[in-house]
Design a protein around this motif. Structure first.
Motif, PDB file in Angstrom:
ATOM      1  N   GLU A  53      -4.768   3.673  -6.428  1.00 39.37           N
ATOM      2  CA  GLU A  53      -5.549   2.667  -7.148  1.00 39.37           C
ATOM      3  C   GLU A  53      -4.546   1.707  -7.786  1.00 39.37           C
ATOM      4  O   GLU A  53      -3.915   2.043  -8.791  1.00 39.37           O
ATOM      5  N   GLY A  54      -4.385   0.530  -7.166  1.00 40.93           N
ATOM      6  CA  GLY A  54      -3.343  -0.394  -7.623  1.00 40.93           C
ATOM      7  C   GLY A  54      -1.981   0.206  -7.332  1.00 40.93           C
ATOM      8  O   GLY A  54      -1.663   0.511  -6.197  1.00 40.93           O
ATOM      9  N   ARG A  55      -1.193   0.406  -8.387  1.00 40.50           N
ATOM     10  CA  ARG A  55       0.134   0.999  -8.235  1.00 40.50           C
ATOM     11  C   ARG A  55       0.142   2.495  -8.541  1.00 40.50           C
ATOM     12  O   ARG A  55       1.180   3.143  -8.439  1.00 40.50           O
ATOM     13  N   VAL A  56      -0.970   3.028  -8.956  1.00 36.70           N
ATOM     14  CA  VAL A  56      -1.035   4.420  -9.410  1.00 36.70           C
ATOM     15  C   VAL A  56      -1.586   5.322  -8.302  1.00 36.70           C
ATOM     16  O   VAL A  56      -2.648   5.054  -7.742  1.00 36.70           O
ATOM     17  N   PHE A  57      -0.851   6.398  -8.015  1.00 40.88           N
ATOM     18  CA  PHE A  57      -1.354   7.390  -7.073  1.00 40.88           C
ATOM     19  C   PHE A  57      -2.289   8.346  -7.817  1.00 40.88           C
ATOM     20  O   PHE A  57      -1.959   8.846  -8.890  1.00 40.88           O
ATOM     21  N   MET A  58      -3.437   8.567  -7.220  1.00 40.22           N
ATOM     22  CA  MET A  58      -4.449   9.450  -7.795  1.00 40.22           C
ATOM     23  C   MET A  58      -4.682  10.602  -6.817  1.00 40.22           C
ATOM     24  O   MET A  58      -4.250  10.544  -5.671  1.00 40.22           O
ATOM     25  N   ARG A  59      -5.378  11.624  -7.274  1.00 39.29           N
ATOM     26  CA  ARG A  59      -5.821  12.685  -6.372  1.00 39.29           C
ATOM     27  C   ARG A  59      -7.216  13.121  -6.768  1.00 39.29           C
ATOM     28  O   ARG A  59      -7.563  13.173  -7.952  1.00 39.29           O
ATOM     29  N   THR A  60      -8.016  13.389  -5.769  1.00 40.23           N
ATOM     30  CA  THR A  60      -9.346  13.943  -5.971  1.00 40.23           C
ATOM     31  C   THR A  60      -9.235  15.441  -5.755  1.00 40.23           C
ATOM     32  O   THR A  60      -8.941  15.896  -4.649  1.00 40.23           O
ATOM     33  N   ILE A  61      -9.442  16.198  -6.820  1.00 40.11           N
ATOM     34  CA  ILE A  61      -9.351  17.653  -6.767  1.00 40.11           C
ATOM     35  C   ILE A  61     -10.763  18.195  -6.586  1.00 40.11           C
ATOM     36  O   ILE A  61     -11.655  17.887  -7.377  1.00 40.11           O
ATOM     37  N   THR A  62     -10.956  18.978  -5.542  1.00 41.44           N
ATOM     38  CA  THR A  62     -12.282  19.475  -5.201  1.00 41.44           C
ATOM     39  C   THR A  62     -12.287  20.996  -5.177  1.00 41.44           C
ATOM     40  O   THR A  62     -11.388  21.617  -4.603  1.00 41.44           O
TER      41      THR A  62
END
Length: 150
Positions: A53-62
């Protein structure tokens, strides 16, 4: 009795291996140990899919679960899933619900809930427990990941 538990665990492991996504950008699913209550068994599983998201790495934890019914009849099974960051986090409910599991069969891994977090060098942890409708809750089964997988 031990043979039934071994067969249920082996079956769940095989289903977990078969359920790994074929898409290179999908998250792999890792499962923890098995628990059971009143002939209903469960394994908690986790996946962490990375995105930006933009410059930020995110993670979806499921949180996922594999549920086994070794009873001679179909059973409704209630489940709850919780999440935390192991390094100083508190448990947050990700989801709960009810599903039917046919006699002597296994379902899953199926999604119980998810949350989005910033990627970082921390350990994401989920825990799951199940119960046959009207029965007693199982112990907790969980899984962890430190990865931000692609």
């Amino acid at each position: 009795m031990k043979l039934k538990q071994l067969a249920a665990t082996a079956g769940a492991a095989l289903l977990t291996a078969l359920a790994l996504p074929a898409d290179a950008h999908a998250a792999a699913i890792a499962c923890g140990r098995a628990v059971s209550t009143q002939n209903i068994g469960a394994q908690g599983c986790i996946s962490a899919e990375r995105w930006k998201e933009g410059r930020v790495f995110m993670r979806t934890i499921t949180a996922h679960a594999v549920i086994t019914n070794s009873r001679a009849h179909a059973s409704y099974v209630d489940y709850e899933a919780f999440f935390r960051i192991r390094e100083g986090g508190h448990w947050v409910k990700l989801g709960n619900g009810r599903t039917i599991v046919q006699r002597r069969s296994t379902i899953g891994p199926f999604e119980l809930g998810s949350t989005d977090r910033v990627c970082g060098p921390v350990t994401a942890e989920i825990r799951v427990h199940v119960r046959p409708a009207g029965g007693a809750w199982s112990n907790w089964t969980g899984a962890v990941t430190k990865q931000c997988q692609t």
